[in-house]
Design a protein around this motif. Sequence first.
Motif, PDB file in Angstrom:
ATOM      1  N   ALA A 260     -22.882  12.777  19.019  1.00  0.00           N
ATOM      2  CA  ALA A 260     -22.002  11.975  18.154  1.00  0.00           C
ATOM      3  C   ALA A 260     -20.560  12.077  18.595  1.00  0.00           C
ATOM      4  O   ALA A 260     -19.843  11.090  18.674  1.00  0.00           O
ATOM      5  CB  ALA A 260     -22.144  12.437  16.700  1.00  0.00           C
ATOM      6  N   VAL A 261     -20.125  13.296  18.900  1.00  0.00           N
ATOM      7  CA  VAL A 261     -18.729  13.473  19.296  1.00  0.00           C
ATOM      8  C   VAL A 261     -18.472  12.843  20.645  1.00  0.00           C
ATOM      9  O   VAL A 261     -17.460  12.189  20.870  1.00  0.00           O
ATOM     10  CB  VAL A 261     -18.373  14.974  19.322  1.00  0.00           C
ATOM     11  N   PHE A 262     -19.413  13.011  21.609  1.00  0.00           N
ATOM     12  CA  PHE A 262     -19.221  12.441  22.942  1.00  0.00           C
ATOM     13  C   PHE A 262     -19.070  10.936  22.875  1.00  0.00           C
ATOM     14  O   PHE A 262     -18.172  10.354  23.476  1.00  0.00           O
ATOM     15  CB  PHE A 262     -20.410  12.803  23.828  1.00  0.00           C
ATOM     16  N   LEU A 263     -19.921  10.274  22.104  1.00  0.00           N
ATOM     17  CA  LEU A 263     -19.855   8.816  22.017  1.00  0.00           C
ATOM     18  C   LEU A 263     -18.600   8.368  21.298  1.00  0.00           C
ATOM     19  O   LEU A 263     -17.954   7.400  21.698  1.00  0.00           O
ATOM     20  CB  LEU A 263     -21.097   8.296  21.278  1.00  0.00           C
ATOM     21  N   ALA A 264     -18.218   9.082  20.251  1.00  0.00           N
ATOM     22  CA  ALA A 264     -17.039   8.675  19.485  1.00  0.00           C
ATOM     23  C   ALA A 264     -15.769   8.834  20.286  1.00  0.00           C
ATOM     24  O   ALA A 264     -14.942   7.942  20.354  1.00  0.00           O
ATOM     25  CB  ALA A 264     -16.947   9.496  18.199  1.00  0.00           C
ATOM     26  N   ILE A 265     -15.607   9.999  20.932  1.00  0.00           N
ATOM     27  CA  ILE A 265     -14.378  10.235  21.677  1.00  0.00           C
ATOM     28  C   ILE A 265     -14.291   9.320  22.876  1.00  0.00           C
ATOM     29  O   ILE A 265     -13.220   8.869  23.268  1.00  0.00           O
ATOM     30  CB  ILE A 265     -14.306  11.703  22.126  1.00  0.00           C
ATOM     31  N   THR A 266     -15.416   8.992  23.497  1.00  0.00           N
ATOM     32  CA  THR A 266     -15.403   8.096  24.639  1.00  0.00           C
ATOM     33  C   THR A 266     -14.799   6.749  24.272  1.00  0.00           C
ATOM     34  O   THR A 266     -14.153   6.099  25.083  1.00  0.00           O
ATOM     35  CB  THR A 266     -16.840   7.886  25.168  1.00  0.00           C
ATOM     36  N   MET A 267     -14.970   6.324  23.023  1.00  0.00           N
ATOM     37  CA  MET A 267     -14.443   5.033  22.597  1.00  0.00           C
ATOM     38  C   MET A 267     -12.924   4.970  22.673  1.00  0.00           C
ATOM     39  O   MET A 267     -12.349   3.896  22.723  1.00  0.00           O
ATOM     40  CB  MET A 267     -14.882   4.746  21.160  1.00  0.00           C
ATOM     41  N   VAL A 268     -12.256   6.139  22.674  1.00  0.00           N
ATOM     42  CA  VAL A 268     -10.797   6.126  22.741  1.00  0.00           C
ATOM     43  C   VAL A 268     -10.359   5.465  24.028  1.00  0.00           C
ATOM     44  O   VAL A 268      -9.559   4.565  24.045  1.00  0.00           O
ATOM     45  CB  VAL A 268     -10.247   7.566  22.657  1.00  0.00           C
TER      46      VAL A 268
ATOM     47  N   LEU B  44      -0.081  12.772   9.947  1.00  0.00           N
ATOM     48  CA  LEU B  44      -0.557  12.472   8.602  1.00  0.00           C
ATOM     49  C   LEU B  44       0.509  12.838   7.577  1.00  0.00           C
ATOM     50  O   LEU B  44       1.149  13.890   7.674  1.00  0.00           O
ATOM     51  CB  LEU B  44      -1.835  13.255   8.303  1.00  0.00           C
ATOM     52  N   SER B  45       0.703  11.972   6.604  1.00  0.00           N
ATOM     53  CA  SER B  45       1.683  12.204   5.549  1.00  0.00           C
ATOM     54  C   SER B  45       0.995  12.638   4.266  1.00  0.00           C
ATOM     55  O   SER B  45      -0.054  12.109   3.896  1.00  0.00           O
ATOM     56  CB  SER B  45       2.486  10.922   5.292  1.00  0.00           C
TER      57      SER B  45
ATOM     58  N   ASN C  70     -11.922  11.247   3.462  1.00  0.00           N
ATOM     59  CA  ASN C  70     -12.558  12.289   4.278  1.00  0.00           C
ATOM     60  C   ASN C  70     -11.552  13.093   5.108  1.00  0.00           C
ATOM     61  O   ASN C  70     -11.910  13.668   6.127  1.00  0.00           O
ATOM     62  CB  ASN C  70     -13.616  11.677   5.216  1.00  0.00           C
ATOM     63  N   TRP C  71     -10.295  13.154   4.672  1.00  0.00           N
ATOM     64  CA  TRP C  71      -9.278  13.912   5.397  1.00  0.00           C
ATOM     65  C   TRP C  71      -8.796  15.112   4.580  1.00  0.00           C
ATOM     66  O   TRP C  71      -7.724  15.645   4.827  1.00  0.00           O
ATOM     67  CB  TRP C  71      -8.082  13.013   5.738  1.00  0.00           C
ATOM     68  N   GLU C  72      -9.589  15.543   3.615  1.00  0.00           N
ATOM     69  CA  GLU C  72      -9.133  16.596   2.703  1.00  0.00           C
ATOM     70  C   GLU C  72      -8.830  17.908   3.425  1.00  0.00           C
ATOM     71  O   GLU C  72      -7.972  18.680   2.995  1.00  0.00           O
ATOM     72  CB  GLU C  72     -10.188  16.848   1.612  1.00  0.00           C
ATOM     73  N   ASN C  73      -9.521  18.183   4.520  1.00  0.00           N
ATOM     74  CA  ASN C  73      -9.353  19.456   5.208  1.00  0.00           C
ATOM     75  C   ASN C  73      -8.228  19.440   6.239  1.00  0.00           C
ATOM     76  O   ASN C  73      -7.998  20.436   6.917  1.00  0.00           O
ATOM     77  CB  ASN C  73     -10.669  19.859   5.890  1.00  0.00           C
TER      78      ASN C  73
ATOM     79  N   MET D 173     -13.573   8.409  12.966  1.00  0.00           N
ATOM     80  CA  MET D 173     -13.930   9.321  14.038  1.00  0.00           C
ATOM     81  C   MET D 173     -13.040  10.560  14.031  1.00  0.00           C
ATOM     82  O   MET D 173     -13.509  11.693  14.099  1.00  0.00           O
ATOM     83  CB  MET D 173     -13.842   8.597  15.384  1.00  0.00           C
ATOM     84  N   LEU D 174     -11.720  10.375  13.897  1.00  0.00           N
ATOM     85  CA  LEU D 174     -10.820  11.520  13.883  1.00  0.00           C
ATOM     86  C   LEU D 174     -10.987  12.357  12.615  1.00  0.00           C
ATOM     87  O   LEU D 174     -10.637  13.533  12.597  1.00  0.00           O
ATOM     88  CB  LEU D 174      -9.371  11.062  14.017  1.00  0.00           C
ATOM     89  N   ALA D 175     -11.512  11.749  11.555  1.00  0.00           N
ATOM     90  CA  ALA D 175     -11.733  12.496  10.318  1.00  0.00           C
ATOM     91  C   ALA D 175     -12.730  13.625  10.530  1.00  0.00           C
ATOM     92  O   ALA D 175     -12.757  14.587   9.758  1.00  0.00           O
ATOM     93  CB  ALA D 175     -12.212  11.561   9.216  1.00  0.00           C
ATOM     94  N   LYS D 176     -13.535  13.552  11.580  1.00  0.00           N
ATOM     95  CA  LYS D 176     -14.528  14.580  11.872  1.00  0.00           C
ATOM     96  C   LYS D 176     -13.959  15.712  12.724  1.00  0.00           C
ATOM     97  O   LYS D 176     -14.680  16.611  13.135  1.00  0.00           O
ATOM     98  CB  LYS D 176     -15.733  13.950  12.568  1.00  0.00           C
TER      99      LYS D 176
END
Length: 409
Positions: free
Chosen positions: A6-14, A109-110, A118-121, A180-183
């Motif tokens: 999942a991470v490989f495919l998502a980051i590749t999209m950048v 992030l502000s 999904n950015w609580e952390n 994607m970055l939320a992960k």
Amino acid sequence: MHVSPAVFLAITMVSSCAGVVLNFPVNRANRLRATFKSFQPRQRPYRPHASTREVKELKPTPEQPAVSRRDIKLTNFNNNMVYGTIAVGTPGQELNIVFDTGPGPMWILSSHGRTHLNWENHRKYNNDSSSTYRNKHKSFAMKYDFGILGGYIGQDCVAVAGLTVENQQFGEAVVVDLDMLAKTDIDGIVGLGFRNMTRGVETNLLDNMVSQGLLPAPVFSFYLSREEEEEDGHGSTLTLGGANPDFFRGNFKFANLTAPDRWQFKMDRVQLPNGADTFGESGCEAEVVSTSSAILGPYTDVYYLNTKLGAKQILAPGPYMYEFDCSKVDWLPDVEFILNGEKLALSSKDYVIKMEKDGTIVCYSAFKGRIAYEESEEKLWTLGQVFMRGFYTYFDKGNHRIGFAKARR
């Protein structure tokens, strides 16, 4: 190299679109502007902290060292994204930042946003807590392949690599749609490229550091380590203002840039050892993108390259991906990138991506095909982190060139 699919495919999209600003649909843009319009912060008098006067009028103090190159230790996120820590404001608020070679601006992030799904952390910058904050009364918006964000432009002190940068502008993201970055653990991005698409953010961090006498030159270098090296303590490092000889061996091979706004250069070709098989001949172009995990190339060239390496094209987990027989990857040949007649040989330790699938290890090729939608992309290769792990990369903005040396192992 072992990562999750999942991470490989998502980051590749950048890939090469990271940091590129596009015009997204009018209705969506209007909704975006309407949402963050009410978030504009109040303006407070600018009160520079004491170190501002000390740096400009006195000799360097231990807190503000003399001009030299500076190293930033980077954290490896699943072998697909690296980030470092900076502090924004007075007192400093620490944030995890991706240092991007693309042409986009700095944004963070502000805490004033209400739509960080999904950015609580994640850590968020609160301009109300900084005595040196200034509101520039301008809005900004960015679009990536993996989502959009928007907000307003602020200005504050930024502490990076033990140095304090004054009057640094950045986007404060109050509306974020980047699933994607939320992960990840990322709280923002710093663009280290050229200032052609900064959406109103007038100061580039690297240029600002040079103009304030904090760095000797507008130069930076990346060392990206492999997974096993992270465990041994030899972690990825970004060097600002020069190159660190601890991370490379031999001499740099330089190429002049062929584009005014990105780290793009002319490459002779890609080949297997001794030129038995060649791909991308007749002067193809290449660009280095630190936020891409893979190596993207013209679809036909990548198809034949992977076929010669013994990889088979598969439909899952994503389009234009190729799979190796894991029992044979240790004997795969180097892939050579020819630059001004000289070879840059990338080993299979770097271009084979190992992933866990259904309890077993699967080996994928880091070479992925791209369908060209514009004429400028027909011969373009995008060299991402896989390439940068093999080669220490030197980015020289002042001389408009890029250099490569074998990464020290």
